[in-house]
Scaffold this active site. Structure first.
Site, PDB file in Angstrom:
ATOM      1  N   ARG A 101       0.868  -1.187   0.000  1.00  0.00           N
ATOM      2  CA  ARG A 101       0.000   0.000   0.000  1.00  0.00           C
ATOM      3  C   ARG A 101       0.896   1.225   0.000  1.00  0.00           C
ATOM      4  O   ARG A 101       1.676   1.434   0.932  1.00  0.00           O
ATOM      5  CB  ARG A 101      -0.905   0.010   1.237  1.00  0.00           C
ATOM      6  N   HIS A 128      -7.558   0.606  -6.221  1.00  0.00           N
ATOM      7  CA  HIS A 128      -7.714  -0.260  -5.040  1.00  0.00           C
ATOM      8  C   HIS A 128      -8.320  -1.599  -5.513  1.00  0.00           C
ATOM      9  O   HIS A 128      -9.452  -1.931  -5.163  1.00  0.00           O
ATOM     10  CB  HIS A 128      -8.620   0.431  -4.011  1.00  0.00           C
ATOM     11  N   GLN A 131      -9.964  -4.306  -3.151  1.00  0.00           N
ATOM     12  CA  GLN A 131     -11.296  -3.925  -2.669  1.00  0.00           C
ATOM     13  C   GLN A 131     -12.357  -4.267  -3.705  1.00  0.00           C
ATOM     14  O   GLN A 131     -13.456  -4.708  -3.375  1.00  0.00           O
ATOM     15  CB  GLN A 131     -11.314  -2.418  -2.374  1.00  0.00           C
ATOM     16  N   ASP A 224     -17.648   6.425  -0.966  1.00  0.00           N
ATOM     17  CA  ASP A 224     -16.356   6.324  -0.293  1.00  0.00           C
ATOM     18  C   ASP A 224     -16.110   7.675   0.376  1.00  0.00           C
ATOM     19  O   ASP A 224     -16.787   8.668   0.056  1.00  0.00           O
ATOM     20  CB  ASP A 224     -15.262   6.011  -1.337  1.00  0.00           C
ATOM     21  N   CYS A 264     -16.297   1.016   1.139  1.00  0.00           N
ATOM     22  CA  CYS A 264     -15.086   0.243   1.441  1.00  0.00           C
ATOM     23  C   CYS A 264     -14.598   0.463   2.869  1.00  0.00           C
ATOM     24  O   CYS A 264     -13.771  -0.307   3.359  1.00  0.00           O
ATOM     25  CB  CYS A 264     -13.995   0.568   0.432  1.00  0.00           C
ATOM     26  N   ARG A 292     -13.027  -9.161   1.883  1.00  0.00           N
ATOM     27  CA  ARG A 292     -11.645  -8.822   1.564  1.00  0.00           C
ATOM     28  C   ARG A 292     -10.747 -10.054   1.706  1.00  0.00           C
ATOM     29  O   ARG A 292      -9.869 -10.307   0.877  1.00  0.00           O
ATOM     30  CB  ARG A 292     -11.127  -7.698   2.477  1.00  0.00           C
TER      31      ARG A 292
HETATM   32  N1  NVA Z   1     -10.366   6.281  -1.111  1.00  0.00           N
HETATM   33  C1  NVA Z   1      -9.992   5.828   0.206  1.00  0.00           C
HETATM   34  C2  NVA Z   1     -10.114   4.338   0.325  1.00  0.00           C
HETATM   35  C3  NVA Z   1      -9.850   3.806   1.695  1.00  0.00           C
HETATM   36  C4  NVA Z   1      -9.854   2.305   1.771  1.00  0.00           C
HETATM   37  C5  NVA Z   1      -8.577   6.272   0.489  1.00  0.00           C
HETATM   38  O1  NVA Z   1      -7.722   6.179  -0.382  1.00  0.00           O
HETATM   39  O2  NVA Z   1      -8.316   6.724   1.608  1.00  0.00           O
END
Ligand code: NVA
Length: 315
Positions: A101, A128, A131, A224, A264, A292
């Site tokens: 990440r 992502h 997800q 989101d 998410c 997940r």
């Molecule tokens: N768009 C959000 C997703 C978190 C899982 C972020 O990048 O923070």
């Protein structure tokens, strides 16, 4: 050839279906695939905060027979203390896969180019994809299929989740509508990329700025956070423009009567989603969070098998 999951369209439509089938199978029988037996290690590297991703990968890697190895991003200092390429070469000598990440998609691509083992995108600024495998699994469970369904993503369409829904939804043959205020829609190039996929699957990808029009008749409604990781400091400016895109009971009422709601997480009740919606009967977010683990196990099993088999190690 070493396979990676860096963006959602690294999986062809047939491969996406294969991974989803495997995820469903592993949900029913969690110890059926043991591609990491040994145990072999998988490095999990986090340069941004995490809850679901860390625990679901750690639990899933253990269920696959492997050793989940947490690498503290700040200590490793990838790209700061040493180059991404050198870190990749070192990790590739120690582990069977790398889950990362981070911020820049280009760094993830560098890691994949030099690790010599599968690299999995555990979230970047741009995508992502793990997800999305979980989300599609959740929709399949609730709706019985994916192709032909309409999904409305309302909120920050320019974030990783908006981009990933465009690509993964188009791959699944879904009709993806992205609804966001001006300046917060995915880039044109991302729509073009989704259109090319949709042309082969019968799906579609459309910007529908008006949130009511976007949600109208939708089978799935997704939102989101308005402030993704790395965008802290823009809260006030974003809250000023995102109000009409808040997923309230009034907005959800325009969707199909039994529309599935996804988020998410982490969620901010009263901002991008109302408490009555995320905690209401149409919400599938806790199944989505559980999925997940099943989704990522299937991704790892698929990549470790080079996509050559069903990923379980069985003929
Ligand atoms: N768009 C959000 C997703 C978190 C899982 C972020 O990048 O923070």
């Amino acid at each position: 050839m070493t396979r990676h999951l860096l963006a959602d369209d690294d999986l062809s439509p047939a491969e996406q279906a294969q991974v989803l089938d495997l995820a469903a199978r592993l949900k029913a029988a969690p110890y059926d695939a043991r591609p990491l037996a040994g145990p072999q290690s998988v490095a999990m590297v986090f340069d941004k905060p995490t809850l679901r991703t860390q625990v679901s990968f750690a639990a899933g890697i253990a269920e696959l027979g492997g050793n989940p190895m947490l690498v503290e991003g700040r200590l490793a200092g990838i790209g700061v203390r040493e180059s991404v390429e050198d870190v990749a070469r070192v990790l590739g000598r120690q582990v069977s896969a790398v889950v990362w990440r981070t911020f820049e998609q280009s760094d993830l691509e560098l890691m994949a180019a030099h690790a010599g083992v599968p690299v999995v995108n555990a979230l970047t600024d741009e995508f992502h994809p793990c997800q999305l495998v979980a989300d599609l699994l959740t929709v399949r469970e609730r709706c019985g299929g994916l192709a032909g369904l309409t999904v409305a993503f309302v909120g920050d369409g320019a974030c990783n989740m908006g981009n990933s829904w465009l690509l993964a939804g188009a791959t699944a043959g879904m009709h993806v509508r992205i609804s966001a205020p001006e300046g917060y829609l995915p880039a044109e190039a991302m729509f073009d990329r989704a259109h090319r996929i949709a042309a082969t699957t019968g799906g579609s990808a459309t910007a529908v700025p008006d949130p009511v029009e976007a949600v109208r008749g939708a089978d799935v409604v997704v939102t989101d956070t308005w402030v993704s990781m790395g965008k802290e400091g823009e809260e006030a400016a974003r809250e000023r423009v995102f109000g009409p895109w808040s997923l309230t009971t009034e907005l959800l009422a325009h969707a199909a009567p039994d529309a599935v709601v996804l988020h998410c997480l982490p969620a901010y009740r009263g901002k991008e989603i109302a408490a009555e919606v995320i905690d209401g009967p149409q919400s599938a977010v806790w199944d989505e969070a559980e999925n997940r683990r099943h989704a990522q196990k299937a991704v790892l099993a698929f990549l470790l098998a080079d996509g050559a088999t069903d990923g379980t190690g069985s003929p």
